[in-house]
Write a protein that holds these residues in place. Structure first.
Motif, PDB file in Angstrom:
ATOM      1  N   VAL A 220     -10.776  23.356  -3.062  1.00 28.67           N
ATOM      2  CA  VAL A 220      -9.868  22.916  -2.722  1.00 28.67           C
ATOM      3  C   VAL A 220      -9.827  21.469  -2.695  1.00 28.67           C
ATOM      4  O   VAL A 220     -10.572  21.383  -1.955  1.00 28.67           O
ATOM      5  N   VAL A 221      -9.924  20.103  -3.796  1.00 25.99           N
ATOM      6  CA  VAL A 221      -9.787  19.343  -3.448  1.00 25.99           C
ATOM      7  C   VAL A 221      -8.319  18.161  -3.559  1.00 25.99           C
ATOM      8  O   VAL A 221      -6.962  18.630  -3.868  1.00 25.99           O
ATOM      9  N   ALA A 222      -8.220  17.804  -2.325  1.00 24.92           N
ATOM     10  CA  ALA A 222      -6.947  16.742  -2.126  1.00 24.92           C
ATOM     11  C   ALA A 222      -7.104  15.145  -2.771  1.00 24.92           C
ATOM     12  O   ALA A 222      -7.515  14.460  -2.838  1.00 24.92           O
ATOM     13  N   GLY A 223      -5.487  15.170  -3.419  1.00 28.63           N
ATOM     14  CA  GLY A 223      -5.263  13.726  -4.854  1.00 28.63           C
ATOM     15  C   GLY A 223      -5.836  12.793  -3.732  1.00 28.63           C
ATOM     16  O   GLY A 223      -6.388  12.272  -4.510  1.00 28.63           O
ATOM     17  N   ASP A 224      -6.151  12.799  -2.281  1.00 26.21           N
ATOM     18  CA  ASP A 224      -6.001  11.334  -2.411  1.00 26.21           C
ATOM     19  C   ASP A 224      -7.453  10.835  -1.983  1.00 26.21           C
ATOM     20  O   ASP A 224      -8.448   9.935  -1.035  1.00 26.21           O
ATOM     21  N   ASP A 225      -8.710  12.707  -1.792  1.00 26.48           N
ATOM     22  CA  ASP A 225      -9.964  12.342  -1.864  1.00 26.48           C
ATOM     23  C   ASP A 225     -10.287  11.789  -3.656  1.00 26.48           C
ATOM     24  O   ASP A 225     -11.375  11.345  -3.750  1.00 26.48           O
ATOM     25  N   LEU A 226      -9.169  12.378  -4.679  1.00 26.45           N
ATOM     26  CA  LEU A 226      -9.925  12.073  -5.292  1.00 26.45           C
ATOM     27  C   LEU A 226      -9.257  10.261  -6.146  1.00 26.45           C
ATOM     28  O   LEU A 226     -10.277  10.133  -6.939  1.00 26.45           O
ATOM     29  N   THR A 227      -8.534   9.940  -6.170  1.00 29.71           N
ATOM     30  CA  THR A 227      -7.750   8.313  -6.002  1.00 29.71           C
ATOM     31  C   THR A 227      -8.993   7.743  -5.465  1.00 29.71           C
ATOM     32  O   THR A 227      -8.327   6.032  -5.921  1.00 29.71           O
ATOM     33  N   LYS A 228     -10.096   7.260  -4.655  1.00 25.68           N
ATOM     34  CA  LYS A 228     -10.671   7.166  -3.401  1.00 25.68           C
ATOM     35  C   LYS A 228     -11.953   6.045  -5.001  1.00 25.68           C
ATOM     36  O   LYS A 228     -12.048   5.457  -4.834  1.00 25.68           O
ATOM     37  N   ARG A 229     -11.276   7.037  -5.757  1.00 20.10           N
ATOM     38  CA  ARG A 229     -12.876   6.293  -6.689  1.00 20.10           C
ATOM     39  C   ARG A 229     -11.662   5.772  -7.935  1.00 20.10           C
ATOM     40  O   ARG A 229     -11.219   6.498  -8.306  1.00 20.10           O
ATOM     41  N   PRO A 230     -12.247   4.976  -8.253  1.00 19.29           N
ATOM     42  CA  PRO A 230     -11.478   3.586  -9.411  1.00 19.29           C
ATOM     43  C   PRO A 230     -11.537   3.971 -10.932  1.00 19.29           C
ATOM     44  O   PRO A 230     -12.646   3.241 -11.393  1.00 19.29           O
ATOM     45  N   VAL A 231     -11.282   5.358 -11.227  1.00 20.74           N
ATOM     46  CA  VAL A 231     -11.653   6.251 -12.233  1.00 20.74           C
ATOM     47  C   VAL A 231     -10.131   6.331 -12.908  1.00 20.74           C
ATOM     48  O   VAL A 231      -9.583   6.529 -12.419  1.00 20.74           O
ATOM     49  N   LEU A 232     -10.236   5.796 -13.989  1.00 16.34           N
ATOM     50  CA  LEU A 232      -8.988   5.714 -15.078  1.00 16.34           C
ATOM     51  C   LEU A 232      -9.282   7.709 -15.117  1.00 16.34           C
ATOM     52  O   LEU A 232      -7.712   7.517 -15.777  1.00 16.34           O
ATOM     53  N   ASN A 233     -10.000   8.177 -15.774  1.00 15.37           N
ATOM     54  CA  ASN A 233      -9.678   9.436 -16.014  1.00 15.37           C
ATOM     55  C   ASN A 233      -9.791  10.469 -14.808  1.00 15.37           C
ATOM     56  O   ASN A 233     -11.323  10.516 -14.237  1.00 15.37           O
ATOM     57  N   ALA A 234      -8.825  11.593 -14.895  1.00 13.88           N
ATOM     58  CA  ALA A 234      -8.630  12.258 -13.521  1.00 13.88           C
ATOM     59  C   ALA A 234      -9.783  13.089 -14.343  1.00 13.88           C
ATOM     60  O   ALA A 234      -9.859  13.719 -12.911  1.00 13.88           O
ATOM     61  N   TYR A 336       2.615   0.499  -4.306  1.00 10.94           N
ATOM     62  CA  TYR A 336       1.815   0.005  -5.737  1.00 10.94           C
ATOM     63  C   TYR A 336       0.402   0.116  -5.271  1.00 10.94           C
ATOM     64  O   TYR A 336       0.337  -0.045  -4.228  1.00 10.94           O
ATOM     65  N   SER A 337      -0.825   0.663  -5.477  1.00 10.10           N
ATOM     66  CA  SER A 337      -2.009   0.460  -6.073  1.00 10.10           C
ATOM     67  C   SER A 337      -2.109  -0.549  -6.927  1.00 10.10           C
ATOM     68  O   SER A 337      -1.529   0.246  -8.685  1.00 10.10           O
ATOM     69  N   GLY A 338      -3.437  -0.766  -6.930  1.00 14.06           N
ATOM     70  CA  GLY A 338      -3.683  -1.040  -8.511  1.00 14.06           C
ATOM     71  C   GLY A 338      -5.397  -1.166  -7.918  1.00 14.06           C
ATOM     72  O   GLY A 338      -5.920  -1.395  -7.130  1.00 14.06           O
ATOM     73  N   ASN A 339      -6.513  -1.420  -9.088  1.00 11.56           N
ATOM     74  CA  ASN A 339      -8.050  -2.095  -9.012  1.00 11.56           C
ATOM     75  C   ASN A 339      -8.222  -2.682 -10.335  1.00 11.56           C
ATOM     76  O   ASN A 339      -7.582  -2.495 -11.406  1.00 11.56           O
ATOM     77  N   PHE A 340      -9.381  -3.306 -10.075  1.00 14.32           N
ATOM     78  CA  PHE A 340      -9.331  -4.864 -11.048  1.00 14.32           C
ATOM     79  C   PHE A 340     -11.004  -4.049 -11.233  1.00 14.32           C
ATOM     80  O   PHE A 340     -11.395  -3.989 -10.160  1.00 14.32           O
TER      81      PHE A 340
END
Length: 450
Positions: A220-234, A336-340
């Motif tokens: 199991v991988v938590a969603g919070d662990d996934l979004t730590k990476r600034p990648v557009l494709n899940a 709100y969250s965003g990355n550039f």
């Protein structure tokens, strides 16, 4: 007796034996380090030189502070020792220092005067679980020190400890405990299961299951662990997150990463080829089309038991995606969250992009090959001084086609609850221009969960 409890105890026994064997192997390596043979030569050498001899013969590193020991002290007669442990004891005899063997190092430190004067006693004990079964391989440590041991196949241990010691007992799946020794010399300790860890829910098939009852190979991988990476494709966010899951990105084209998953190698008989079955909230879907910020968790079913639920479609494994739901009992909140980021080509070839320079190099190649058909210098001059005219073009197409790309990703989440409804509204905007012109990608996601 309950069958599930019996299976759990049997599994715990097997795991305990494995841990015990591993720990005993580590102890044997530790003992070998102390018993390595040495042969010291020479007389009237400084202590520092003797240490260097020992390091060369044993490949152990001797570490110490200069204020703790005088390494310039002359050793008039070499110790008559056959092992490194005996040599260190004789070299440090008469000093306030002791040698500690640890992970390829010999650490020399001063004796703690308080600990040195404390009387010690042998404490024996037995570690049991709630059902009275001996716990094999449990860790027993003296609190505040590196001194400790593990239980044997009968759940028993023996340890020399100072008076007034507190023992720390730990084991996988059990709650950690601290026991004050006091005047006791024989302890009987019962460990309790760590209900917080065992009651954690894992998504499996069409429902959830507690870890304590889970027998299949699930990660199991938590969603919070996934979004730590600034990648557009899940899909790419799962790289390196799941043991046994191979994630390969076959293309760098924005929006067409063509990512492939492999869980149990190459498949042959399934209509899906080698790709695992991907389910989003129980419905077949694609990770690439999802907004990564709405993912609650990802469960990867890796063993053959998943085929009992999904049939032949699960021959290559199953990836279960659970999205976030409404905020139960919480007031309205907006996030709100965003990355550039800036993308650029990894490496560009050093190419000739000027017409006049190309013609000059062409002439040099022709001359070296003793061939005719050279460009006239007058014609070369026209291209050099054309300033990009249509009649004599000279244009850097590589510089025009390839440029750094400014990528941005924005997420807005609105969640809350009312008397009858919980809701979660998520908006996502992804703008990913390509480093090569003509390959831009824009993604817009809107999701509503109630």
């Amino acid at each position: 007796m309950n069958l599930s409890n019996l299976m759990l105890r049997d599994s715990r026994k097997k795991l305990s034996r494995l841990l015990c064997i591993t720990a005993l192997s580590a102890c044997s390596v530790f003992a070998y380090a102390q018993q390595q043979p040495v042969h010291l030569t020479g007389n009237n050498l400084p202590l520092k030189s003797v240490f260097k001899q020992l390091e060369k013969q044993t490949e152990l590193s001797i570490d110490y502070k200069s204020q703790d020991i005088d390494d310039s002290r002359i050793i008039k007669q070499m110790p008559k020792a056959s092992t490194i442990q005996q040599a260190m004891e004789q070299l440090l005899n008469g000093t306030d220092c002791i040698a500690i063997f640890s992970n390829g190092h010999i650490i020399i430190k001063k004796k703690d005067t308080q600990e040195k004067n404390k009387p010690t006693k042998k404490v024996k004990g037995t570690i049991l679980d709630a059902a009275g079964i001996p716990v094999i391989g449990a860790n027993i440590m003296v609190k505040g020190t590196a001194q400790g041991t593990i239980t044997d196949l009968n759940g028993q241990f023996s340890l020399d400890v100072p008076a007034g010691t507190t023992l720390q007992i730990s084991y996988i799946g059990m709650a950690n405990q601290e026991v004050k020794v006091g005047n006791q010399t024989n302890l009987s300790i019962t460990m309790k299961e760590d209900s917080k860890m065992l009651d954690e829910l894992v998504v499996v098939g069409f429902g959830t299951q507690k870890k304590v009852n889970l027998t299949g190979a699930v990660t199991v991988v938590a969603g919070d662990d996934l979004t730590k990476r600034p990648v557009l494709n899940a899909e790419n966010m799962l790289q390196g997150q799941v043991p046994g899951l191979s994630v390969i990105q076959k293309s760098g084209q924005p929006g067409s990463d063509n990512t492939s998953f492999r869980i149990r190698g190459q498949g042959t008989y399934s209509d899906a080829g080698s790709d695992p079955l991907v389910l989003v909230n129980g419905v077949p879907g694609s990770l690439s089309s999802l907004d990564p910020s709405i993912i609650e968790s990802v469960s990867v079913l890796k063993d053959a038991s998943s085929a009992s639920i999904y049939g032949s479609r699960a021959a290559n494994g199953v990836i279960l995606v659970t999205t976030k739901k409404g905020a139960d009992g919480k007031k309205f909140s907006a996030t709100y969250s965003g990355n550039f980021s800036v993308y650029s080509p990894t490496k560009m070839l050093d190419m000739v992009t000027n017409s006049a320079e190309y013609m000059e190099l062409y002439n040099i190649a022709k001359t070296n090959s003793q061939l005719g058909g050279l460009y006239d210098e007058t014609e070369i001059g026209k291209y050099r001084n054309s300033n990009g005219s249509l009649e004599f073009p000279s244009f850097d197409w590589v510089d025009y086609m390839f440029n750094p790309a400014f990528v941005q990703n924005h997420n807005l989440s609105l969640c809350g609850s009312s008397e009858k409804t919980d809701y979660n509204i998520t908006l996502n905007l992804a703008d990913q221009p390509g480093t090569m012109r003509g390959f831009n990608y824009n993604k817009y996601n809107f999701s509503l969960s109630t």
